[in-house]
Write a protein that holds these residues in place. Structure first.
Motif, PDB file in Angstrom:
ATOM      1  N   GLN A  11       0.839  -1.195   0.000  1.00  0.00           N
ATOM      2  CA  GLN A  11       0.000   0.000   0.000  1.00  0.00           C
ATOM      3  C   GLN A  11       0.878   1.251   0.000  1.00  0.00           C
ATOM      4  O   GLN A  11       1.795   1.380   0.809  1.00  0.00           O
ATOM      5  N   VAL A  12       0.599   2.178  -0.926  1.00  0.00           N
ATOM      6  CA  VAL A  12       1.372   3.411  -1.006  1.00  0.00           C
ATOM      7  C   VAL A  12       0.727   4.469  -0.129  1.00  0.00           C
ATOM      8  O   VAL A  12      -0.452   4.382   0.225  1.00  0.00           O
ATOM      9  N   ALA A  13       1.559   5.457   0.224  1.00  0.00           N
ATOM     10  CA  ALA A  13       1.054   6.542   1.057  1.00  0.00           C
ATOM     11  C   ALA A  13       1.816   7.807   0.727  1.00  0.00           C
ATOM     12  O   ALA A  13       2.974   7.773   0.341  1.00  0.00           O
ATOM     13  N   SER A  14       1.150   8.947   0.899  1.00  0.00           N
ATOM     14  CA  SER A  14       1.774  10.233   0.643  1.00  0.00           C
ATOM     15  C   SER A  14       2.550  10.664   1.887  1.00  0.00           C
ATOM     16  O   SER A  14       2.061  10.552   3.025  1.00  0.00           O
ATOM     17  N   ARG A  15       3.771  11.132   1.670  1.00  0.00           N
ATOM     18  CA  ARG A  15       4.637  11.563   2.769  1.00  0.00           C
ATOM     19  C   ARG A  15       5.360  12.841   2.349  1.00  0.00           C
ATOM     20  O   ARG A  15       5.371  13.237   1.179  1.00  0.00           O
ATOM     21  N   MET A  16       5.969  13.479   3.337  1.00  0.00           N
ATOM     22  CA  MET A  16       6.826  14.631   3.095  1.00  0.00           C
ATOM     23  C   MET A  16       8.267  14.207   3.364  1.00  0.00           C
ATOM     24  O   MET A  16       8.575  13.639   4.418  1.00  0.00           O
ATOM     25  N   LEU A  17       9.147  14.487   2.410  1.00  0.00           N
ATOM     26  CA  LEU A  17      10.548  14.095   2.508  1.00  0.00           C
ATOM     27  C   LEU A  17      11.381  15.321   2.830  1.00  0.00           C
ATOM     28  O   LEU A  17      11.357  16.311   2.101  1.00  0.00           O
ATOM     29  N   THR A  18      12.102  15.256   3.938  1.00  0.00           N
ATOM     30  CA  THR A  18      13.036  16.313   4.317  1.00  0.00           C
ATOM     31  C   THR A  18      14.447  15.813   4.057  1.00  0.00           C
ATOM     32  O   THR A  18      14.863  14.806   4.636  1.00  0.00           O
ATOM     33  N   LEU A  19      15.178  16.501   3.187  1.00  0.00           N
ATOM     34  CA  LEU A  19      16.513  16.083   2.813  1.00  0.00           C
ATOM     35  C   LEU A  19      17.560  16.726   3.718  1.00  0.00           C
ATOM     36  O   LEU A  19      17.483  17.921   4.025  1.00  0.00           O
ATOM     37  N   GLU A  20      18.516  15.917   4.112  1.00  0.00           N
ATOM     38  CA  GLU A  20      19.668  16.417   4.847  1.00  0.00           C
ATOM     39  C   GLU A  20      20.629  17.090   3.854  1.00  0.00           C
ATOM     40  O   GLU A  20      20.499  16.931   2.642  1.00  0.00           O
ATOM     41  N   PRO A  21      21.597  17.852   4.347  1.00  0.00           N
ATOM     42  CA  PRO A  21      22.550  18.503   3.422  1.00  0.00           C
ATOM     43  C   PRO A  21      23.216  17.524   2.467  1.00  0.00           C
ATOM     44  O   PRO A  21      23.408  17.837   1.282  1.00  0.00           O
ATOM     45  N   ALA A  22      23.570  16.339   2.966  1.00  0.00           N
ATOM     46  CA  ALA A  22      24.199  15.350   2.088  1.00  0.00           C
ATOM     47  C   ALA A  22      23.235  14.905   0.998  1.00  0.00           C
ATOM     48  O   ALA A  22      23.611  14.721  -0.167  1.00  0.00           O
ATOM     49  N   GLY A  23      21.970  14.723   1.340  1.00  0.00           N
ATOM     50  CA  GLY A  23      20.975  14.335   0.361  1.00  0.00           C
ATOM     51  C   GLY A  23      20.691  15.435  -0.643  1.00  0.00           C
ATOM     52  O   GLY A  23      20.447  15.173  -1.823  1.00  0.00           O
ATOM     53  N   GLN A  24      20.696  16.675  -0.161  1.00  0.00           N
ATOM     54  CA  GLN A  24      20.469  17.796  -1.070  1.00  0.00           C
ATOM     55  C   GLN A  24      21.566  17.878  -2.126  1.00  0.00           C
ATOM     56  O   GLN A  24      21.290  18.093  -3.308  1.00  0.00           O
ATOM     57  N   ARG A  25      22.818  17.697  -1.679  1.00  0.00           N
ATOM     58  CA  ARG A  25      23.918  17.754  -2.640  1.00  0.00           C
ATOM     59  C   ARG A  25      23.866  16.582  -3.619  1.00  0.00           C
ATOM     60  O   ARG A  25      24.143  16.743  -4.817  1.00  0.00           O
ATOM     61  N   ALA A  26      23.480  15.406  -3.117  1.00  0.00           N
ATOM     62  CA  ALA A  26      23.492  14.216  -3.966  1.00  0.00           C
ATOM     63  C   ALA A  26      22.346  14.211  -4.965  1.00  0.00           C
ATOM     64  O   ALA A  26      22.486  13.667  -6.065  1.00  0.00           O
ATOM     65  N   LEU A  27      21.207  14.825  -4.615  1.00  0.00           N
ATOM     66  CA  LEU A  27      20.007  14.693  -5.441  1.00  0.00           C
ATOM     67  C   LEU A  27      19.626  15.973  -6.167  1.00  0.00           C
ATOM     68  O   LEU A  27      18.638  15.977  -6.914  1.00  0.00           O
ATOM     69  N   ALA A  28      20.354  17.035  -5.943  1.00  0.00           N
ATOM     70  CA  ALA A  28      19.980  18.309  -6.560  1.00  0.00           C
ATOM     71  C   ALA A  28      19.930  18.207  -8.077  1.00  0.00           C
ATOM     72  O   ALA A  28      18.997  18.696  -8.725  1.00  0.00           O
ATOM     73  N   LYS A  29      20.911  17.571  -8.687  1.00  0.00           N
ATOM     74  CA  LYS A  29      20.952  17.464 -10.138  1.00  0.00           C
ATOM     75  C   LYS A  29      19.859  16.548 -10.653  1.00  0.00           C
ATOM     76  O   LYS A  29      19.215  16.834 -11.674  1.00  0.00           O
ATOM     77  N   ALA A  30      19.620  15.432  -9.952  1.00  0.00           N
ATOM     78  CA  ALA A  30      18.608  14.476 -10.412  1.00  0.00           C
ATOM     79  C   ALA A  30      17.197  15.057 -10.325  1.00  0.00           C
ATOM     80  O   ALA A  30      16.335  14.751 -11.156  1.00  0.00           O
ATOM     81  N   LEU A  31      16.955  15.904  -9.316  1.00  0.00           N
ATOM     82  CA  LEU A  31      15.611  16.462  -9.128  1.00  0.00           C
ATOM     83  C   LEU A  31      15.363  17.689  -9.987  1.00  0.00           C
ATOM     84  O   LEU A  31      14.217  18.132 -10.106  1.00  0.00           O
ATOM     85  N   GLY A  32      16.381  18.271 -10.563  1.00  0.00           N
ATOM     86  CA  GLY A  32      16.201  19.412 -11.450  1.00  0.00           C
ATOM     87  C   GLY A  32      16.535  20.729 -10.772  1.00  0.00           C
ATOM     88  O   GLY A  32      16.511  20.860  -9.542  1.00  0.00           O
ATOM     89  N   GLN A  33      16.850  21.740 -11.599  1.00  0.00           N
ATOM     90  CA  GLN A  33      17.260  23.037 -11.068  1.00  0.00           C
ATOM     91  C   GLN A  33      16.124  23.768 -10.376  1.00  0.00           C
ATOM     92  O   GLN A  33      16.357  24.578  -9.465  1.00  0.00           O
ATOM     93  N   ASP A  34      14.891  23.521 -10.809  1.00  0.00           N
ATOM     94  CA  ASP A  34      13.756  24.242 -10.238  1.00  0.00           C
ATOM     95  C   ASP A  34      13.259  23.622  -8.945  1.00  0.00           C
ATOM     96  O   ASP A  34      12.333  24.160  -8.316  1.00  0.00           O
ATOM     97  N   CYS A  35      13.827  22.506  -8.541  1.00  0.00           N
ATOM     98  CA  CYS A  35      13.357  21.816  -7.343  1.00  0.00           C
ATOM     99  C   CYS A  35      14.021  22.429  -6.116  1.00  0.00           C
ATOM    100  O   CYS A  35      15.256  22.544  -6.041  1.00  0.00           O
ATOM    101  N   LYS A  36      13.237  22.816  -5.158  1.00  0.00           N
ATOM    102  CA  LYS A  36      13.738  23.418  -3.916  1.00  0.00           C
ATOM    103  C   LYS A  36      14.028  22.293  -2.920  1.00  0.00           C
ATOM    104  O   LYS A  36      13.165  21.900  -2.121  1.00  0.00           O
ATOM    105  N   VAL A  37      15.246  21.764  -3.013  1.00  0.00           N
ATOM    106  CA  VAL A  37      15.596  20.607  -2.200  1.00  0.00           C
ATOM    107  C   VAL A  37      15.759  20.946  -0.734  1.00  0.00           C
ATOM    108  O   VAL A  37      15.772  20.056   0.123  1.00  0.00           O
ATOM    109  N   GLY A  38      15.877  22.237  -0.423  1.00  0.00           N
ATOM    110  CA  GLY A  38      16.010  22.623   0.979  1.00  0.00           C
ATOM    111  C   GLY A  38      14.698  22.629   1.727  1.00  0.00           C
ATOM    112  O   GLY A  38      14.679  22.783   2.959  1.00  0.00           O
ATOM    113  N   GLN A  39      13.570  22.472   1.013  1.00  0.00           N
ATOM    114  CA  GLN A  39      12.252  22.451   1.643  1.00  0.00           C
ATOM    115  C   GLN A  39      11.684  21.030   1.590  1.00  0.00           C
ATOM    116  O   GLN A  39      12.116  20.214   0.768  1.00  0.00           O
TER     117      GLN A  39
END
Length: 304
Positions: free
Chosen positions: A220-248
């Protein structure tokens, strides 16, 4: 007596110890291969084989690697069996090349090994002929001496044929073993690569298992909110796109739990839809804030 000598001379020729060692090595290699194959099979975890989906990249790796390992094993067995079952050399197999030719020339046979085969057959026929002539006229001393000379000549050639045959048989087995070693080498390489690829394919990391899982079986799937740590923000910023606000906090769909971390699909506006395995160092999930129902306007109480 002549018939018995002829039978003994044309019987099986004892092989050289060096030839026996080559044949035993080939047999030992076959038995060892079976033992190693049994250990590999018993030590491999096949429990994950059913989790591999038909048509996936790992499925085709399994198919190709299994065929490669089977082909390599068959090549090793073919080389070992060919050596172990090499037939002894016959008189008709004598050629004018190799060690047998050299030995025949050393024994004083003009023409070498092929001529020896012809001379030996003629000597056997001559011995048989003179023996029957003496039997028919056993009082004739001339025929007795002719039979004895033919017998001695046949025995002399039988001794030479025996030695030449042993050398020729060893040379034949040795040459076959040289060819078989190349087959064994390349078969071993193919089998090893196939086994390693097969083991890798049926034992994927937990992250790969989750990423390859079908949406129909992740639960069963569920909707969640993902909070990225600084390491995750650096690792996923390119994959998520320039317009994605990874800090939120990002809105994601939680698909499944894995040993590595939650398997999620990003659904945030402005971000690319990417499926991720979130490790503890990258971020964590939160329940979305509940949506408050709109406040209703109180209805006036009815007048009495």
């Amino acid at each position: 007596m002549a018939e018995a000598s002829a039978s003994a001379a044309q019987g099986s020729v004892p092989t050289l110890p060096a030839e026996d060692r080559i044949r035993e090595t080939a047999k030992w290699l076959t038995v060892s291969l079976a033992a190693v194959g049994g250990l590999v099979v018993t030590g491999t975890q096949f429990s994950n084989l059913g989790a591999v989906h038909v048509g996936s990249p790992r499925f085709w790796v399994i198919v190709i690697s299994a065929a490669l390992a089977a082909g390599g094993t068959g090549l090793i067995l073919a080389g070992a069996v060919k050596t172990a079952t090499t037939e002894p050399v016959k008189l008709s197999d004598f050629t004018d090349k190799g060690w047998a030719q050299d030995m025949a020339l050393q024994e004083g046979i003009e023409g070498g090994a092929p001529a020896l085969a012809k001379i030996y057959k003629e000597a056997l026929d001559r011995r048989e002929q003179t023996y029957h002539e003496y039997v028919d006229d056993n009082e004739n001393q001339l025929k007795l001496r002719q039979s004895e000379r033919a017998e001695a000549r046949a025995l002399q050639l039988a001794y030479i044929v025996r030695n030449v045959s042993r050398v020729a048989s060893y040379e034949k087995v040795a040459n076959q073993w040289k060819r078989s070693t190349r087959m064994v080498f390349w078969g071993s390489v193919a089998a090893l690569l196939g086994i390693l690829a097969f083991i890798w394919a049926i034992n994927p990391p937990a992250a790969v298992k989750a990423s390859e899982a079908s949406p129909a079986v992740v639960g069963q799937v569920a909707s969640r909110m993902l909070t990225l740590e600084p390491a995750g923000q650096r690792a996923l910023a390119k994959a998520l796109g320039q317009d994605c606000k990874v800090g939120q906090p990002l809105e994601v769909v939680h698909l499944a739990k894995t040993d590595t971390g939650p398997d999620v699909l990003v659904q945030q506006d402005g971000c690319k839809q990417v499926r991720l395995i979130i490790t503890a160092s990258w971020g964590h999930l939160q329940e979305p804030a509940p949506t408050l129902p709109a406040q209703e306007t109180p209805k006036p109480a009815p007048s009495p």
